[in-house]
Design a protein around this motif. Sequence first.
Motif, short mmCIF file in Angstrom:
data_model
loop_
_atom_site.label_atom_id
_atom_site.label_comp_id
_atom_site.label_asym_id
_atom_site.label_seq_id
_atom_site.Cartn_x
_atom_site.Cartn_y
_atom_site.Cartn_z
N PHE A 45 1.42 6.52 8.89
CA PHE A 45 0.57 5.85 7.62
C PHE A 45 -0.91 6.33 8.08
O PHE A 45 -1.43 5.78 8.94
CB PHE A 45 0.73 4.32 7.56
N LEU A 61 0.84 -1.10 0.01
CA LEU A 61 -0.07 -0.09 0.08
C LEU A 61 0.63 1.33 0.05
O LEU A 61 0.23 2.34 -0.82
CB LEU A 61 -0.86 -0.09 1.14
N SER A 62 2.02 1.05 0.59
CA SER A 62 2.99 2.45 0.76
C SER A 62 4.25 2.11 1.11
O SER A 62 4.40 1.21 2.02
CB SER A 62 2.24 3.34 1.95
N THR A 63 5.27 2.62 0.79
CA THR A 63 6.48 2.70 1.16
C THR A 63 7.00 3.93 1.54
O THR A 63 6.82 5.26 0.63
CB THR A 63 7.56 2.26 -0.05
N GLN A 64 7.84 4.18 2.69
CA GLN A 64 8.15 5.48 2.95
C GLN A 64 9.60 5.24 3.63
O GLN A 64 10.10 4.40 4.10
CB GLN A 64 7.53 6.00 4.19
N LEU A 84 -4.72 4.82 4.89
CA LEU A 84 -4.61 3.54 4.29
C LEU A 84 -5.08 2.32 5.03
O LEU A 84 -5.37 1.26 4.37
CB LEU A 84 -3.16 3.41 4.02
N LYS A 107 7.60 -0.09 4.78
CA LYS A 107 6.57 -0.73 3.83
C LYS A 107 5.18 -1.23 4.53
O LYS A 107 5.32 -2.01 5.49
CB LYS A 107 7.07 -1.75 2.93
N TYR A 128 1.74 -3.18 4.24
CA TYR A 128 1.10 -4.17 3.38
C TYR A 128 -0.35 -4.33 3.72
O TYR A 128 -0.42 -4.40 5.01
CB TYR A 128 1.54 -5.39 3.22
#
Length: 181
Positions: free
Chosen positions: A25, A12-15, A28, A176, A178
Amino acid sequence: PTWGAGSSMVLLSTQTASASASISFTSLINSTYSKYIIEIYNLVTASDTVNLLMTASINNGSTYLAGTSYTYHEATLDALSAGYASLISSGASSLNINGNTNLGTATGENYSGMITLLNPSNATVYKNVIINAGLFESTGTSQVTIVGGGGIRTTSAVNAIKFAASSGNIASGTFKLYGVL
């Protein structure tokens, strides 16, 4: 990748942290997934002897739960000793996710792990968190394994999470998020 029979992980996202006060986060985490996994790679803090803390929000990150909203019991196993150490709290203002071993700034020291958040959108039960991580301390001479769990004591839907060092910034590291079907 798959996680259990018939399930799959959706990135869903990587920071990437770079002298970051926190990594959050928001927007999400929702009812789409009943399980969320946060992978943390090669995290280094800017300050020595600090903890890595996780907090949760029920209002998309406007504020984060504090007071005595978090419980945890973590086992710490150090490669330099046969001993076991534990860290517990039945009511903390954040969820410590590095056991009783502080993070450091010496060459080679880092934290990597997987944090699993279960049923965050369920508005009738408290939320369970599973911690499975490792870190190097003492200039990379000692590897420490952290396993355990925690809880977020709210029956409201959790829809955001934040990671921060107990003091100073997160100098570097990758996060990350998920969702697991």
